[in-house]
Design a protein around this motif. Sequence first.
Motif, mmCIF file in Angstrom:
data_model
loop_
_atom_site.group_PDB
_atom_site.id
_atom_site.type_symbol
_atom_site.label_atom_id
_atom_site.label_comp_id
_atom_site.label_asym_id
_atom_site.label_seq_id
_atom_site.Cartn_x
_atom_site.Cartn_y
_atom_site.Cartn_z
ATOM 1 N N SER A 268 2.797 -5.083 -10.548
ATOM 2 C CA SER A 268 3.704 -4.146 -9.887
ATOM 3 C C SER A 268 3.481 -4.123 -8.383
ATOM 4 O O SER A 268 4.441 -4.163 -7.584
ATOM 5 C CB SER A 268 3.511 -2.751 -10.474
ATOM 6 N N LEU A 269 2.224 -4.077 -7.978
ATOM 7 C CA LEU A 269 1.932 -4.036 -6.536
ATOM 8 C C LEU A 269 2.259 -5.363 -5.864
ATOM 9 O O LEU A 269 2.672 -5.380 -4.698
ATOM 10 C CB LEU A 269 0.459 -3.681 -6.324
ATOM 11 N N ARG A 270 2.116 -6.452 -6.571
ATOM 12 C CA ARG A 270 2.492 -7.736 -5.989
ATOM 13 C C ARG A 270 4.005 -7.770 -5.737
ATOM 14 O O ARG A 270 4.466 -8.298 -4.709
ATOM 15 C CB ARG A 270 2.079 -8.879 -6.920
ATOM 16 N N THR A 271 4.756 -7.172 -6.650
ATOM 17 C CA THR A 271 6.202 -7.086 -6.431
ATOM 18 C C THR A 271 6.509 -6.228 -5.209
ATOM 19 O O THR A 271 7.401 -6.551 -4.405
ATOM 20 C CB THR A 271 6.879 -6.491 -7.679
ATOM 21 N N ARG A 272 5.761 -5.137 -5.046
ATOM 22 C CA ARG A 272 5.977 -4.283 -3.870
ATOM 23 C C ARG A 272 5.602 -4.994 -2.572
ATOM 24 O O ARG A 272 6.260 -4.804 -1.541
ATOM 25 C CB ARG A 272 5.154 -3.001 -4.010
ATOM 26 N N VAL A 273 4.564 -5.814 -2.617
ATOM 27 C CA VAL A 273 4.198 -6.585 -1.424
ATOM 28 C C VAL A 273 5.321 -7.544 -1.057
ATOM 29 O O VAL A 273 5.683 -7.695 0.127
ATOM 30 C CB VAL A 273 2.881 -7.342 -1.663
ATOM 31 N N GLN A 274 5.880 -8.186 -2.058
ATOM 32 C CA GLN A 274 6.990 -9.106 -1.787
ATOM 33 C C GLN A 274 8.196 -8.362 -1.232
ATOM 34 O O GLN A 274 8.873 -8.841 -0.307
ATOM 35 C CB GLN A 274 7.356 -9.835 -3.081
ATOM 36 N N ALA A 275 8.456 -7.155 -1.792
ATOM 37 C CA ALA A 275 9.571 -6.355 -1.272
ATOM 38 C C ALA A 275 9.301 -5.930 0.165
ATOM 39 O O ALA A 275 10.222 -5.891 1.006
ATOM 40 C CB ALA A 275 9.787 -5.135 -2.168
ATOM 41 N N LEU A 276 8.043 -5.618 0.479
ATOM 42 C CA LEU A 276 7.699 -5.239 1.849
ATOM 43 C C LEU A 276 7.944 -6.402 2.805
ATOM 44 O O LEU A 276 8.459 -6.199 3.926
ATOM 45 C CB LEU A 276 6.228 -4.815 1.912
ATOM 46 N N GLU A 277 7.588 -7.592 2.383
ATOM 47 C CA GLU A 277 7.819 -8.760 3.237
ATOM 48 C C GLU A 277 9.309 -8.939 3.510
ATOM 49 O O GLU A 277 9.713 -9.305 4.626
ATOM 50 C CB GLU A 277 7.240 -10.001 2.562
ATOM 51 N N THR A 278 10.123 -8.649 2.486
ATOM 52 C CA THR A 278 11.576 -8.756 2.680
ATOM 53 C C THR A 278 12.069 -7.688 3.653
ATOM 54 O O THR A 278 12.862 -7.972 4.581
ATOM 55 C CB THR A 278 12.296 -8.616 1.337
ATOM 56 N N ARG A 279 11.608 -6.453 3.454
ATOM 57 C CA ARG A 279 12.040 -5.372 4.336
ATOM 58 C C ARG A 279 11.509 -5.539 5.752
ATOM 59 O O ARG A 279 12.123 -5.103 6.730
ATOM 60 C CB ARG A 279 11.578 -4.029 3.770
ATOM 61 N N ALA A 315 -3.323 -7.823 4.242
ATOM 62 C CA ALA A 315 -4.454 -7.093 3.675
ATOM 63 C C ALA A 315 -4.195 -6.733 2.215
ATOM 64 O O ALA A 315 -5.097 -6.792 1.366
ATOM 65 C CB ALA A 315 -4.729 -5.830 4.487
ATOM 66 N N ALA A 316 -2.957 -6.363 1.900
ATOM 67 C CA ALA A 316 -2.615 -6.022 0.523
ATOM 68 C C ALA A 316 -2.764 -7.233 -0.389
ATOM 69 O O ALA A 316 -3.271 -7.116 -1.529
ATOM 70 C CB ALA A 316 -1.194 -5.476 0.458
ATOM 71 N N GLN A 317 -2.356 -8.399 0.079
ATOM 72 C CA GLN A 317 -2.509 -9.607 -0.728
ATOM 73 C C GLN A 317 -3.981 -9.886 -1.001
ATOM 74 O O GLN A 317 -4.375 -10.234 -2.126
ATOM 75 C CB GLN A 317 -1.890 -10.808 0.008
ATOM 76 N N ALA A 338 -9.779 -1.316 -5.292
ATOM 77 C CA ALA A 338 -8.971 -2.308 -4.563
ATOM 78 C C ALA A 338 -7.484 -2.017 -4.724
ATOM 79 O O ALA A 338 -6.706 -2.113 -3.753
ATOM 80 C CB ALA A 338 -9.300 -3.707 -5.074
ATOM 81 N N LEU A 339 -7.063 -1.642 -5.923
ATOM 82 C CA LEU A 339 -5.645 -1.348 -6.147
ATOM 83 C C LEU A 339 -5.226 -0.087 -5.397
ATOM 84 O O LEU A 339 -4.093 -0.014 -4.891
ATOM 85 C CB LEU A 339 -5.390 -1.186 -7.642
ATOM 86 N N ALA A 340 -6.109 0.890 -5.326
ATOM 87 C CA ALA A 340 -5.787 2.095 -4.549
ATOM 88 C C ALA A 340 -5.616 1.756 -3.075
ATOM 89 O O ALA A 340 -4.733 2.305 -2.392
ATOM 90 C CB ALA A 340 -6.889 3.134 -4.735
ATOM 91 N N THR A 341 -6.436 0.838 -2.567
ATOM 92 C CA THR A 341 -6.298 0.415 -1.171
ATOM 93 C C THR A 341 -4.974 -0.296 -0.952
ATOM 94 O O THR A 341 -4.302 -0.082 0.074
ATOM 95 C CB THR A 341 -7.468 -0.511 -0.793
ATOM 96 N N VAL A 342 -4.580 -1.148 -1.897
ATOM 97 C CA VAL A 342 -3.284 -1.843 -1.789
ATOM 98 C C VAL A 342 -2.152 -0.831 -1.739
ATOM 99 O O VAL A 342 -1.226 -0.943 -0.919
ATOM 100 C CB VAL A 342 -3.105 -2.804 -2.985
ATOM 101 N N ARG A 343 -2.217 0.164 -2.603
ATOM 102 C CA ARG A 343 -1.158 1.168 -2.619
ATOM 103 C C ARG A 343 -1.093 1.916 -1.286
ATOM 104 O O ARG A 343 -0.001 2.164 -0.753
ATOM 105 C CB ARG A 343 -1.406 2.160 -3.763
ATOM 106 N N ALA A 344 -2.248 2.280 -0.732
ATOM 107 C CA ALA A 344 -2.259 2.990 0.552
ATOM 108 C C ALA A 344 -1.688 2.114 1.664
ATOM 109 O O ALA A 344 -0.919 2.592 2.517
ATOM 110 C CB ALA A 344 -3.682 3.419 0.889
#
Length: 454
Positions: A268-279, A315-317, A338-344
């Motif tokens: 799920s977070l990897r999908t959000r990282v990809q969406a962030l790169e798009t945005r 950093a999220a990756q 680590a996942l909490a850090t990615v979310r933040a």
Amino acid sequence: MRAGSTRGYAGRVAAELLVMPVAVVGVLAAVAGSFTGPGGGGTRPWWRRGEDGQRAAALAARDAAQEAFYELDSAQRELELAVETVRAAGDGASVRQALADFQDLSGRINQVTVAYLAALDSVDLEAAELAPGAAAQARQQLEQAKRELAAKQTELTGFLQRLQPLVRHAEAQLVRVAPAVEQAKRALLAAGGALEAVRAAGLGADDLAARLAELRPELTRLNEGAARHGVADTLRRAEDVGRRAAAILADAEQRPERAREIDRRVASLRTRVQALETRAGTVEPTLSELRRRFSADCWQDLQRVPQQVTQAGQAAQGKLAEAARARDEQRWADAATALATVRALLETADGSVAAVADRLRRLTEAERDPQAEVQRARFALRDAQRLAMAGRQAPDPRHAGPLDAAVERLDRAVASLAAAGRHPDYWRFLTELDGVRATAAEVVELIRGQHGRS
């Protein structure tokens, strides 16, 4: 006098009958008859008949003593079983006293038993010949031994009766042992099955196996039973083994689910990282439009957003990769951190991207109709002022002061915008109006809080 000498004496009497008078012969015949048995076959001395009676009495005394010994031995075995039951169930003061009393009684019983055996061996009552008085002496010793054995049995029976409350308590405790031990064994069996399931799922389980191995000596002690280790210790051990096995079971059952949960969160977070790169790709065009349409004060604080978003994505990756490694190594806490850090990181980056788009939107609305923002601020102030005057002739200074200052702040913002000319600072204008509305909201909250307390 032995039998051979008796027969020789009778022969001499018969030979002399031919020359003796008849009266003398009759007397001699009567005397000779006293040495002849009822069948006329042989002779038996009177003193031997007395010894046979003493032997029979001694044999009867021996049988009675033996019977008393067997009864005492049987009762002693029953008492020993009861004492072992009490000893296995606990070690309280009453139990220790009972055990001490039993040892004392056992010592005295052993003394009586030794005396009985000595009396039994003192005379061989089955021998063909007995010394004069030996049978009578044996009878006296055996009768004394019987009396002492019977007395000790009476004492033993009384002790056993007094021991019954402890025996009943011990039996009640012992009843708990088997179910507790069985439950502990079932817990160990379940933990072992869960361990195999973890391994079958491709997850490491060395730590679980080590924890399970630590319980094997405890299982051995449980199998040895309460007779060796005592009821209290056995029950405590069974409870401890069951609790530790249950913890192993819970951990083992949770591991596959934890792994799946972390896999879902990573995906799920990897999908959000990809969406962030798009945005993030929209940030630079938005900033370009801000620079083109508005003064530098309106967008200068947003200049580093593209770089910040890029760094956050990288950093999220990295943290996602770290979480995946921790998951494979079953370092669940590290993976969760680590996942909490990615979310933040993602939330901060998403907020920065949204702030750029929101800035352009608000500035565009203020440029098109600045009075709409002014009216919203004035409405908030009027609403707060009405609430401050509700039920009062004059407002509370704690309410009136902040509201009056907010009105002046609003007027200054409107005047500044009007005097700015061709390139007004719409962002400062909007910031001031945001402050006015915030002040009005704080006063309203204060008034409502006071009303609630009153």
